[in-house]
Write a protein that holds these residues in place. Structure first.
Motif, PDB file in Angstrom:
ATOM      1  N   ILE A 135      42.383  34.277  84.606  1.00 58.05           N
ATOM      2  CA  ILE A 135      43.175  33.095  84.961  1.00 58.05           C
ATOM      3  C   ILE A 135      42.513  32.245  86.047  1.00 58.05           C
ATOM      4  CG2 ILE A 135      45.327  34.252  84.337  1.00 58.05           C
ATOM      5  CD1 ILE A 135      45.889  34.606  87.350  1.00 58.05           C
ATOM      6  N   ASN A 142      41.585  28.743  82.776  1.00 58.67           N
ATOM      7  CA  ASN A 142      42.384  28.685  84.002  1.00 58.67           C
ATOM      8  C   ASN A 142      43.829  29.100  83.713  1.00 58.67           C
ATOM      9  OD1 ASN A 142      43.523  26.456  82.721  1.00 58.67           O
ATOM     10  ND2 ASN A 142      42.252  24.985  83.836  1.00 58.67           N
ATOM     11  N   SER A 143      44.681  28.998  84.708  1.00 57.64           N
ATOM     12  CA  SER A 143      46.073  29.444  84.549  1.00 57.64           C
ATOM     13  C   SER A 143      46.825  28.724  83.426  1.00 57.64           C
ATOM     14  CB  SER A 143      46.826  29.291  85.874  1.00 57.64           C
ATOM     15  OG  SER A 143      46.372  30.246  86.800  1.00 57.64           O
ATOM     16  N   PRO A 160      46.985  39.866  84.450  1.00 59.17           N
ATOM     17  CA  PRO A 160      46.010  38.824  84.798  1.00 59.17           C
ATOM     18  C   PRO A 160      44.824  39.429  85.530  1.00 59.17           C
ATOM     19  CG  PRO A 160      47.878  38.751  86.287  1.00 59.17           C
ATOM     20  CD  PRO A 160      48.224  39.774  85.243  1.00 59.17           C
ATOM     21  N   TYR A 163      40.620  36.517  89.184  1.00 55.84           N
ATOM     22  CA  TYR A 163      41.141  35.415  89.990  1.00 55.84           C
ATOM     23  C   TYR A 163      40.855  35.702  91.459  1.00 55.84           C
ATOM     24  CZ  TYR A 163      45.189  38.605  90.486  1.00 55.84           C
ATOM     25  OH  TYR A 163      46.006  39.684  90.720  1.00 55.84           O
ATOM     26  N   PRO A 175      45.931  32.885  92.057  1.00 56.74           N
ATOM     27  CA  PRO A 175      46.864  33.183  90.958  1.00 56.74           C
ATOM     28  C   PRO A 175      48.250  32.570  91.145  1.00 56.74           C
ATOM     29  CG  PRO A 175      46.769  35.037  92.450  1.00 56.74           C
ATOM     30  CD  PRO A 175      45.745  34.032  92.959  1.00 56.74           C
ATOM     31  N   ASP A 177      49.763  29.589  90.876  1.00 56.47           N
ATOM     32  CA  ASP A 177      50.362  28.779  89.808  1.00 56.47           C
ATOM     33  C   ASP A 177      50.700  29.626  88.587  1.00 56.47           C
ATOM     34  OD1 ASP A 177      50.240  26.511  91.331  1.00 56.47           O
ATOM     35  OD2 ASP A 177      48.390  25.749  90.433  1.00 56.47           O
ATOM     36  N   PHE A 178      49.837  30.580  88.290  1.00 58.11           N
ATOM     37  CA  PHE A 178      50.090  31.451  87.142  1.00 58.11           C
ATOM     38  C   PHE A 178      51.364  32.252  87.360  1.00 58.11           C
ATOM     39  CE2 PHE A 178      49.711  35.427  84.800  1.00 58.11           C
ATOM     40  CZ  PHE A 178      49.369  34.977  83.534  1.00 58.11           C
ATOM     41  N   SER A 182      54.936  32.142  85.213  1.00 59.36           N
ATOM     42  CA  SER A 182      55.128  33.292  84.326  1.00 59.36           C
ATOM     43  C   SER A 182      56.620  33.523  84.102  1.00 59.36           C
ATOM     44  CB  SER A 182      54.493  34.541  84.940  1.00 59.36           C
ATOM     45  OG  SER A 182      53.085  34.406  85.009  1.00 59.36           O
TER      46      SER A 182
END
Length: 219
Positions: A135, A142-143, A160, A163, A175, A177-178, A182
């Motif tokens: 990610i 990317n994310s 994930p 990162y 991470p 934003d991921f 989620s």
């Protein structure tokens, strides 16, 4: 089985019968790989241009770094074509995506994938129990791209990888934003995951585990 994250895109799978599967140890030295005593190693792309026949640990265990279907003991490993960028490998070369079936659990490790999945791959990578997905961007997807892939193939669990964190010095995205985007997150309070504790009916559950890079120095 027990899953440990050893940093970047590397994971050690410890099977209940004692065998060990080492996924993508591109960040580890040969000595560290040897100390883990793996039965099987998968590599998503060329590992320092080494000749595996000249290195004992890679020669004596089952090392997979090519496309195809392989069965070692009761473990099925399938390598699919992918790329390290979105230009069919022109910038960063090829990347092998691995589907691995262990003890009735289907794992998918996307390696250092740098593109969205093709229709054929989406169809092939269905019914995934655990998805390992990068990610961090810059060198991989990317994310937002990772979240799109997850939404399409809908694995039960997402881990994930690759990162920015305290043990990774590469220029990668955070991470944050991921995790914010989620659908469901489970924080693992130790440095590994025991798959016996996972709910088989779960869907799109992101597992956050600590980077256990220091673990390899204590074996």
């Amino acid at each position: 089985m027990i899953i440990r994250w050893l940093g970047e895109s590397c994971f050690l799978i410890q099977v209940s019968n004692g065998r060990r599967v080492l996924l993508d140890p591109l960040n580890l030295t040969i000595n560290k790989i040897s100390s883990l005593n793996p039965s099987i190693i998968t590599l998503s792309h060329n590992y320092l241009n080494i000749d595996k026949s000249s290195i004992p640990i890679l020669k004596n265990c089952n090392t997979v770094n090519t496309l195809g279907v392989y069965k070692f003991y009761d473990i099925l490993v399938t390598g699919y074509q992918g790329y390290h960028d979105n230009l069919y490998g022109i910038k960063r070369g090829e990347n092998i995506i691995y589907s691995t079936e262990i003890e009735g659990i289907k794992l998918c490790h996307l390696g250092h994938i740098g593109h969205n999945l093709s229709i054929d791959l989406i169809s092939t990578l269905s019914d995934i129990d655990i998805l390992f997905i990068p990610i961090g961007g810059h060198f991989t997807i990317n994310s937002p791209q990772a979240l799109d892939i997850i939404d399409i193939i809908k694995p039960k669990y997402i881990i994930p990888m690759y990162y920015r964190n305290s043990n990774c010095t590469k220029f990668l995205d955070s991470p944050k934003d991921f995790f914010i985007n989620s659908k469901k997150i489970t924080i693992i309070d130790k440095d590994c995951i025991d798959t016996n504790t996972l709910d088989s009916s779960s869907s799109l559950n992101t597992l956050i585990i600590k980077d256990s890079s220091n673990y390899i120095n204590t074996i």
